[in-house]
Scaffold this motif. Structure first.
Motif, PDB file in Angstrom:
ATOM      1  N   ILE A 245      72.338  35.749  18.183  1.00 42.60           N
ATOM      2  CA  ILE A 245      73.696  35.576  17.670  1.00 42.60           C
ATOM      3  C   ILE A 245      73.751  36.333  16.349  1.00 42.60           C
ATOM      4  CG2 ILE A 245      75.422  33.877  16.976  1.00 42.60           C
ATOM      5  CD1 ILE A 245      73.844  31.809  18.682  1.00 42.60           C
ATOM      6  N   LYS A 246      74.368  37.501  16.356  1.00 46.41           N
ATOM      7  CA  LYS A 246      74.235  38.373  15.189  1.00 46.41           C
ATOM      8  C   LYS A 246      75.495  39.191  14.947  1.00 46.41           C
ATOM      9  CE  LYS A 246      72.221  42.390  17.576  1.00 46.41           C
ATOM     10  NZ  LYS A 246      71.075  43.305  17.646  1.00 46.41           N
ATOM     11  N   GLY A 247      75.672  39.545  13.686  1.00 49.38           N
ATOM     12  CA  GLY A 247      76.706  40.508  13.329  1.00 49.38           C
ATOM     13  C   GLY A 247      78.129  40.020  13.509  1.00 49.38           C
ATOM     14  N   ASN A 248      78.333  38.700  13.649  1.00 52.44           N
ATOM     15  CA  ASN A 248      79.689  38.171  13.766  1.00 52.44           C
ATOM     16  C   ASN A 248      80.307  38.115  12.376  1.00 52.44           C
ATOM     17  OD1 ASN A 248      79.675  37.407  16.756  1.00 52.44           O
ATOM     18  ND2 ASN A 248      77.785  36.474  15.988  1.00 52.44           N
ATOM     19  N   THR A 249      81.597  38.411  12.257  1.00 51.32           N
ATOM     20  CA  THR A 249      82.175  38.621  10.928  1.00 51.32           C
ATOM     21  C   THR A 249      82.277  37.348  10.109  1.00 51.32           C
ATOM     22  OG1 THR A 249      84.399  38.474  11.878  1.00 51.32           O
ATOM     23  CG2 THR A 249      83.461  40.664  11.623  1.00 51.32           C
ATOM     24  N   LYS A 250      82.402  36.192  10.769  1.00 53.86           N
ATOM     25  CA  LYS A 250      82.400  34.933  10.015  1.00 53.86           C
ATOM     26  C   LYS A 250      81.107  34.166  10.269  1.00 53.86           C
ATOM     27  CE  LYS A 250      87.028  34.027   8.488  1.00 53.86           C
ATOM     28  NZ  LYS A 250      88.070  32.975   8.297  1.00 53.86           N
ATOM     29  N   PHE A 251      81.121  33.245  11.214  1.00 56.66           N
ATOM     30  CA  PHE A 251      79.952  32.384  11.426  1.00 56.66           C
ATOM     31  C   PHE A 251      79.238  32.734  12.726  1.00 56.66           C
ATOM     32  CE2 PHE A 251      83.150  29.845   9.113  1.00 56.66           C
ATOM     33  CZ  PHE A 251      82.448  29.598   7.943  1.00 56.66           C
ATOM     34  N   ASP A 270      72.351  37.994  10.287  1.00 52.99           N
ATOM     35  CA  ASP A 270      73.291  39.049   9.871  1.00 52.99           C
ATOM     36  C   ASP A 270      74.747  38.718  10.160  1.00 52.99           C
ATOM     37  OD1 ASP A 270      71.224  40.727   8.905  1.00 52.99           O
ATOM     38  OD2 ASP A 270      70.810  41.419  10.938  1.00 52.99           O
ATOM     39  N   ASN A 271      75.085  37.429  10.102  1.00 55.77           N
ATOM     40  CA  ASN A 271      76.482  37.031  10.280  1.00 55.77           C
ATOM     41  C   ASN A 271      77.192  37.046   8.926  1.00 55.77           C
ATOM     42  OD1 ASN A 271      76.614  36.263  13.258  1.00 55.77           O
ATOM     43  ND2 ASN A 271      74.780  35.193  12.563  1.00 55.77           N
ATOM     44  N   GLY A 272      78.516  37.267   8.940  1.00 56.08           N
ATOM     45  CA  GLY A 272      79.250  37.612   7.733  1.00 56.08           C
ATOM     46  C   GLY A 272      79.402  36.498   6.731  1.00 56.08           C
ATOM     47  N   ARG A 273      79.365  35.228   7.172  1.00 53.84           N
ATOM     48  CA  ARG A 273      79.415  34.120   6.218  1.00 53.84           C
ATOM     49  C   ARG A 273      78.143  33.299   6.356  1.00 53.84           C
ATOM     50  NH1 ARG A 273      85.340  31.519   5.597  1.00 53.84           N
ATOM     51  NH2 ARG A 273      84.181  30.458   3.957  1.00 53.84           N
ATOM     52  N   SER A 274      78.152  32.307   7.225  1.00 48.94           N
ATOM     53  CA  SER A 274      76.942  31.500   7.420  1.00 48.94           C
ATOM     54  C   SER A 274      76.406  31.683   8.825  1.00 48.94           C
ATOM     55  CB  SER A 274      77.246  30.017   7.172  1.00 48.94           C
ATOM     56  OG  SER A 274      77.631  29.796   5.836  1.00 48.94           O
ATOM     57  N   GLY A 275      75.096  31.489   8.958  1.00 54.59           N
ATOM     58  CA  GLY A 275      74.512  31.502  10.291  1.00 54.59           C
ATOM     59  C   GLY A 275      74.995  30.335  11.113  1.00 54.59           C
ATOM     60  N   ALA A 287      65.707  20.124  14.751  1.00 51.75           N
ATOM     61  CA  ALA A 287      64.334  19.841  14.327  1.00 51.75           C
ATOM     62  C   ALA A 287      63.345  20.396  15.344  1.00 51.75           C
ATOM     63  CB  ALA A 287      64.127  18.341  14.165  1.00 51.75           C
ATOM     64  N   ASN A 288      62.319  21.101  14.818  1.00 51.47           N
ATOM     65  CA  ASN A 288      61.281  21.716  15.659  1.00 51.47           C
ATOM     66  C   ASN A 288      61.891  22.635  16.714  1.00 51.47           C
ATOM     67  OD1 ASN A 288      59.097  20.320  14.347  1.00 51.47           O
ATOM     68  ND2 ASN A 288      59.794  18.475  15.430  1.00 51.47           N
ATOM     69  N   GLY A 289      62.976  23.265  16.347  1.00 50.37           N
ATOM     70  CA  GLY A 289      63.689  24.125  17.291  1.00 50.37           C
ATOM     71  C   GLY A 289      63.144  25.537  17.378  1.00 50.37           C
ATOM     72  N   ALA A 290      62.266  25.926  16.445  1.00 54.29           N
ATOM     73  CA  ALA A 290      61.696  27.281  16.427  1.00 54.29           C
ATOM     74  C   ALA A 290      62.795  28.347  16.427  1.00 54.29           C
ATOM     75  CB  ALA A 290      60.739  27.489  17.599  1.00 54.29           C
ATOM     76  N   ASN A 291      63.902  28.051  15.766  1.00 55.25           N
ATOM     77  CA  ASN A 291      64.962  29.040  15.596  1.00 55.25           C
ATOM     78  C   ASN A 291      64.617  29.976  14.437  1.00 55.25           C
ATOM     79  OD1 ASN A 291      67.166  27.896  17.458  1.00 55.25           O
ATOM     80  ND2 ASN A 291      66.603  26.120  16.203  1.00 55.25           N
ATOM     81  N   ARG A 292      65.104  31.184  14.496  1.00 56.28           N
ATOM     82  CA  ARG A 292      64.966  32.156  13.416  1.00 56.28           C
ATOM     83  C   ARG A 292      66.364  32.358  12.816  1.00 56.28           C
ATOM     84  NH1 ARG A 292      60.049  34.767  13.873  1.00 56.28           N
ATOM     85  NH2 ARG A 292      60.783  36.669  12.820  1.00 56.28           N
ATOM     86  N   ILE A 293      66.623  31.653  11.710  1.00 54.80           N
ATOM     87  CA  ILE A 293      67.942  31.650  11.079  1.00 54.80           C
ATOM     88  C   ILE A 293      67.782  32.328   9.723  1.00 54.80           C
ATOM     89  CG2 ILE A 293      69.913  30.216  10.428  1.00 54.80           C
ATOM     90  CD1 ILE A 293      68.760  27.979  12.166  1.00 54.80           C
ATOM     91  N   MET A 294      68.290  33.547   9.611  1.00 56.19           N
ATOM     92  CA  MET A 294      67.928  34.316   8.412  1.00 56.19           C
ATOM     93  C   MET A 294      68.917  35.461   8.188  1.00 56.19           C
ATOM     94  SD  MET A 294      64.588  36.103  10.118  1.00 56.19           S
ATOM     95  CE  MET A 294      64.762  37.116  11.587  1.00 56.19           C
ATOM     96  N   ASN A 295      68.949  35.898   6.931  1.00 56.57           N
ATOM     97  CA  ASN A 295      69.702  37.101   6.530  1.00 56.57           C
ATOM     98  C   ASN A 295      71.197  37.002   6.810  1.00 56.57           C
ATOM     99  OD1 ASN A 295      67.235  38.293   5.767  1.00 56.57           O
ATOM    100  ND2 ASN A 295      66.926  39.144   7.817  1.00 56.57           N
ATOM    101  N   ASN A 296      71.724  35.778   6.825  1.00 55.57           N
ATOM    102  CA  ASN A 296      73.177  35.613   6.914  1.00 55.57           C
ATOM    103  C   ASN A 296      73.765  35.703   5.505  1.00 55.57           C
ATOM    104  OD1 ASN A 296      73.503  34.899   9.918  1.00 55.57           O
ATOM    105  ND2 ASN A 296      71.826  33.570   9.226  1.00 55.57           N
TER     106      ASN A 296
END
Length: 340
Positions: A245-251, A270-275, A287-296
């Motif tokens: 889920i990337k590059g969306n202009t808001k969330f 790399d989303n425009g406001r928050s991930g 919790a323990n989701g192993a998500n990569r949430i970064m660079n938003n």
């Protein structure tokens, strides 16, 4: 004009009428097989107990200035209404195409789309290209397979699920533009499975809208360059896993009301406001989701609720907890976190 029984074979135990290189509108009385170039001058209705089959390589042109039936959802636009069965199966090299007549008028929002209403579950769309409709595929109390299709430049939605619809939407490419509202819109008590699709370019509602009391599986998709990636509310529930889920202009993901989302093994970047943005009494289970949430841009995870979100066991793009602390907002527990 291309009418033949003998050359079309059988559908089930009944012969089918072959329709080839001609104009069509109105109610089907018998099973039909379409091939060649078909022009729709008005609504086509496939009633219960009747099957319409469309062969690989067929092109269906919709007359944007005509609906000689004046019925359906929109009396001024052509639609194909399926209450029986539609089997439209193309191939990678010979897809089925449904589009407006080129050069006759504007080529956006010129016809209504395919409307499945209590349709036979044997209905399926595979390697079908749909464009320039108001809603590409409307599902009302219908559970069909939509696979390897390209649906693009449709005004309100590429695919809409209403009532109790449980389609499988798999391996499709859904493309919007600056005038397109939504990619997949899910309402009421629908339970779609959304698997391995590309959903891109929907600049109003965004890639996927979840609403009502729906229960949704969203897995393995690339959801990018929309207004929002996934947004939803009310009493809906979703399992969101293994998506990019990337590059969306808001969330990347925005949640409100009582929406519940389970988040597992996604890349949200790399989303425009928050991930991920959580509001009202929405519940995020990460919790323990192993998500990569970064660079938003603003926050990787923003919690606007009075409840603590357990976001431990995820990767935030950096191993410094002091930096991560500034990448989340509100009551978020993120330690221990993954370091890669």
């Amino acid at each position: 004009l291309g009418l033949s029984l003998a050359s079309c074979g059988f559908l089930g135990h009944q012969a089918s009428i072959c329709i080839e290189n001609t104009s069509v509108s109105g109610k089907l009385k018998d099973n039909e097989l379409w091939r060649g170039e078909i022009t729709l001058t008005g609504d086509v209705w496939v009633p219960p107990g009747v099957t319409l089959r469309i062969t690989p390589g067929t092109t269906i042109f919709v007359d944007p200035k005509a609906d000689d039936q004046h019925g359906g959802v929109n009396p001024n636009k052509v639609e194909i209404i399926i209450e029986g069965s539609l089997v439209a199966v193309g191939t990678p090299t010979r897809p089925i195409k449904i589009t407006s007549i080129p050069g006759k008028t504007k080529r956006f929002n010129t016809w209504y789309g395919l409307v499945f209403r209590n349709a036979d579950e044997q209905s399926r769309l595979k390697y079908v290209q749909i464009e320039h409709a108001e809603i590409g595929v409307s599902l009302i109390d219908s559970s069909i397979l939509i696979q390897a299709c390209t649906i693009q430049n449709c005004f309100k939605a590429a695919i809409s699920c209403e009532g109790v619809s449980a389609p499988t939407i798999q391996d499709c490419v859904l493309i919007g533009n600056k005038r397109c509202i939504g990619g997949i819109e899910i309402h009421d008590d629908s339970q779609p499975r959304i698997l391995n699709n590309v959903i891109e370019g929907f600049t109003h509602h965004g890639g996927i809208l979840i609403d009502g009391r729906s229960k949704v599986l969203i897995k393995g998709n690339e959801i990018k360059n929309n207004h929002h990636g996934i947004r939803g509310g009310h009493l809906a529930e979703a399992i969101v896993m293994e998506n990019v889920i990337k590059g969306n202009t808001k969330f990347g993901i925005t949640m409100w009301d009582n929406l519940h989302i389970v988040l597992r093994k996604n890349i949200v970047t790399d989303n425009g406001r928050s991930g991920v943005s959580v509001h009202d009494t929405a519940v995020l289970i990460a919790a323990n989701g192993a998500n990569r949430i970064m660079n938003n841009r603003h926050y990787d995870l923003a919690n606007y609720t009075p409840f603590t979100i357990d976001a431990t066991g995820n990767y935030w793009g950096i191993g410094d907890p002091e930096v991560i602390k500034h990448r989340v907002r509100g009551l978020v527990r993120f330690e221990p976190f993954l370091v890669r």
